[in-house]
Write an enzyme that holds these catalytic residues in place. Structure first.
Site, PDB file in Angstrom:
ATOM      1  N   ARG A  27       0.810  -1.221   0.000  1.00 47.71           N
ATOM      2  CA  ARG A  27       0.000   0.000   0.000  1.00 47.71           C
ATOM      3  C   ARG A  27       0.843   1.272   0.000  1.00 47.71           C
ATOM      4  O   ARG A  27       0.300   2.362   0.139  1.00 47.71           O
ATOM      5  CB  ARG A  27      -0.907   0.010   1.240  1.00 47.71           C
ATOM      6  N   HIS A  52      16.663  -9.529   3.088  1.00 52.36           N
ATOM      7  CA  HIS A  52      17.177  -9.764   1.737  1.00 52.36           C
ATOM      8  C   HIS A  52      16.915  -8.517   0.909  1.00 52.36           C
ATOM      9  O   HIS A  52      15.769  -8.201   0.614  1.00 52.36           O
ATOM     10  CB  HIS A  52      16.442 -10.996   1.170  1.00 52.36           C
ATOM     11  N   ARG A  54      16.718  -7.330  -2.319  1.00 54.41           N
ATOM     12  CA  ARG A  54      16.675  -7.828  -3.705  1.00 54.41           C
ATOM     13  C   ARG A  54      16.995  -6.714  -4.689  1.00 54.41           C
ATOM     14  O   ARG A  54      16.709  -5.540  -4.434  1.00 54.41           O
ATOM     15  CB  ARG A  54      15.273  -8.396  -4.013  1.00 54.41           C
ATOM     16  N   ARG A  58      11.753  -5.400  -4.082  1.00 52.49           N
ATOM     17  CA  ARG A  58      10.315  -5.695  -3.957  1.00 52.49           C
ATOM     18  C   ARG A  58       9.851  -5.687  -2.511  1.00 52.49           C
ATOM     19  O   ARG A  58       8.677  -5.532  -2.238  1.00 52.49           O
ATOM     20  CB  ARG A  58       9.974  -7.024  -4.620  1.00 52.49           C
ATOM     21  N   HIS A  59      10.766  -5.918  -1.557  1.00 52.63           N
ATOM     22  CA  HIS A  59      10.354  -5.808  -0.142  1.00 52.63           C
ATOM     23  C   HIS A  59      11.305  -4.889   0.623  1.00 52.63           C
ATOM     24  O   HIS A  59      11.012  -3.718   0.807  1.00 52.63           O
ATOM     25  CB  HIS A  59      10.122  -7.185   0.522  1.00 52.63           C
ATOM     26  N   GLU A 160      24.557 -21.873   4.458  1.00 54.25           N
ATOM     27  CA  GLU A 160      23.146 -22.038   4.811  1.00 54.25           C
ATOM     28  C   GLU A 160      22.554 -22.982   3.779  1.00 54.25           C
ATOM     29  O   GLU A 160      22.574 -22.696   2.571  1.00 54.25           O
ATOM     30  CB  GLU A 160      22.403 -20.693   4.819  1.00 54.25           C
ATOM     31  N   GLY A 201      11.368 -21.834   3.417  1.00 52.28           N
ATOM     32  CA  GLY A 201      10.108 -22.574   3.381  1.00 52.28           C
ATOM     33  C   GLY A 201       9.774 -23.298   4.674  1.00 52.28           C
ATOM     34  O   GLY A 201       8.826 -24.083   4.707  1.00 52.28           O
ATOM     35  N   GLY A 222      11.149 -16.848   7.770  1.00 53.30           N
ATOM     36  CA  GLY A 222      10.457 -15.577   7.617  1.00 53.30           C
ATOM     37  C   GLY A 222       8.996 -15.678   7.259  1.00 53.30           C
ATOM     38  O   GLY A 222       8.108 -15.366   8.063  1.00 53.30           O
TER      39      GLY A 222
HETATM   40  C1  LIG Z   1      17.248 -16.207   0.353  1.00 55.37           C
HETATM   41  C2  LIG Z   1      15.989 -16.603   0.986  1.00 55.37           C
HETATM   42  O1  LIG Z   1      15.659 -17.751   1.022  1.00 55.37           O
HETATM   43  C3  LIG Z   1      15.088 -15.609   1.592  1.00 55.37           C
HETATM   44  O2  LIG Z   1      15.635 -14.364   1.653  1.00 55.37           O
HETATM   45  C4  LIG Z   1      13.907 -15.481   0.800  1.00 55.37           C
HETATM   46  O3  LIG Z   1      14.361 -15.365  -0.520  1.00 55.37           O
HETATM   47  C5  LIG Z   1      13.116 -14.228   1.194  1.00 55.37           C
HETATM   48  O4  LIG Z   1      11.952 -14.139   0.595  1.00 55.37           O
HETATM   49  P1  LIG Z   1      11.665 -13.986  -0.996  1.00 55.37           P
HETATM   50  O5  LIG Z   1      12.394 -15.074  -1.708  1.00 55.37           O
HETATM   51  O6  LIG Z   1      10.206 -14.175  -1.021  1.00 55.37           O
HETATM   52  O7  LIG Z   1      12.141 -12.649  -1.440  1.00 55.37           O
HETATM   53  N1  LIG Z   2      17.356 -17.817   3.967  1.00 54.46           N
HETATM   54  C1  LIG Z   2      16.028 -18.271   4.215  1.00 54.46           C
HETATM   55  C2  LIG Z   2      15.251 -17.217   4.868  1.00 54.46           C
HETATM   56  O1  LIG Z   2      15.778 -16.202   5.235  1.00 54.46           O
HETATM   57  C3  LIG Z   2      13.810 -17.396   5.138  1.00 54.46           C
HETATM   58  O2  LIG Z   2      13.087 -17.881   4.086  1.00 54.46           O
HETATM   59  P1  LIG Z   2      11.490 -18.064   4.264  1.00 54.46           P
HETATM   60  O3  LIG Z   2      11.221 -18.639   5.643  1.00 54.46           O
HETATM   61  O4  LIG Z   2      10.878 -16.714   4.127  1.00 54.46           O
HETATM   62  O5  LIG Z   2      11.142 -19.026   3.168  1.00 54.46           O
END
Ligand SMILES: CC(=O)[C@@H](O)[C@H](O)COP(=O)(O)O
Ligand SMILES: NCC(=O)COP(=O)(O)O
Length: 255
Positions: A27, A52, A54, A58-59, A160, A201, A222
């Site tokens: 938003r 992250h 990117r 995007r975030h 990792e 994941g 996350g």
């Molecule tokens: C590298 C990783 O696994 C995470 O940083 C994840 O990529 C974060 O979320 P998105 O991939 O959805 O940007």
């Molecule tokens: N490096 C993996 C990470 O930071 C979290 O990934 P997710 O739980 O958002 O898939």
């Protein structure tokens, strides 16, 4: 371990705050604030804050990283692609940890590990540049022996392991075989003297088996935590995940 959590943790939880920023950006508001999420995650038991930056922003945005870095009481684990823009930015910010990840602009999420065999020369140069700034470097790789060997050879102290295939396996036999692959990779990493982390994941029903693997030092999680927070609140979502990880590890050690 941190100032907030001075006792060494049996297993660390790095909270990935990317998708707090996804919600904010949806938003164009200033809320929910990733800084607040980071600080409250620390209070709820997080051992590190992962984010992250990117290429397409995007975030997480550059300003988030700049604002959050000096405010953390734990440590920042900045995920970045192997590009000169990202490596120079990381060297300027100096997070405690940088995790080098693969990136494809069109992907919905990080689909696999960084191929450190194929891109050995480029990744090694990035590792060296970051290490010259006193930054600990982690490589986000698939749980494969050749990837782990290359990571060790290029002098990265941390890996990792990408747990995406394990997390996405819907058939029990497939999940079991992915778990075995991760266990073998952990052993390979430890034998080569690496600190072994894992993530991607993971959620509230599949993390236990990974957390129970005794030589994994840290999990970065996350998306599932941000999603769970919608129903139970952010700090509860963080502390629930930390508690289930610790319980899984303790239960394994008590066997
Ligand atoms: C590298 C990783 O696994 C995470 O940083 C994840 O990529 C974060 O979320 P998105 O991939 O959805 O940007
Ligand atoms: N490096 C993996 C990470 O930071 C979290 O990934 P997710 O739980 O958002 O898939």
């Amino acid at each position: 371990m941190s100032y907030l959590n001075p006792t060494p943790s049996i297993i660390d939880l790095g909270i990935n705050i990317d998708h707090v920023a996804t919600l904010r950006n949806a938003r164009g508001t200033t809320y929910p604030d990733p800084l607040r999420a980071a600080l409250e995650a620390e209070e709820a038991g997080a051992d590190a804050i992962t984010l992250h930056l990117r290429e397409d922003r995007r975030h997480i945005k550059d300003a988030d990283v700049e604002i959050i870095r000096p405010r953390l009481l734990t440590r920042m684990n900045l995920e970045a692609a192997v590009t000169s823009e990202m490596i120079d930015f990381a060297c300027k910010i100096k997070p405690q940890d940088v995790c080098l990840v693969p990136e494809r602009r069109e992907e919905i999420t990080t689909e696999g590990g960084l191929d450190v065999v194929k891109y050995f020369v480029q990744v090694q140069a990035a590792v060296k540049q970051l290490q010259e700034q006193g930054i600990r470097v982690s490589l986000f790789i698939d749980p494969e022996a050749d990837q782990i060997q290359a990571a060790a050879e290029m002098g990265a102290p941390v890996i990792e392991l990408h747990t995406g295939r394990y997390a996405e396996a819907h058939i029990e036999a497939e999940q079991r075989s992915e778990l075995e692959r991760i266990k073998c990779a952990v052993q390979e990493g430890v034998t080569r003297g690496l600190k072994v982390n894992a993530g991607h994941g993971l959620h509230y029903t599949n993390t236990q088996a990974i957390a129970a693997i005794p030589d994994i030092t840290e999990l970065n999680i996350g998306h599932a935590i941000v999603a769970h927070a919608v129903f139970v609140g952010w700090k509860n979502a963080v502390s629930e995940m930390k508690a289930l990880m610790v319980q899984a590890r303790q239960a394994h050690l008590a066997k």
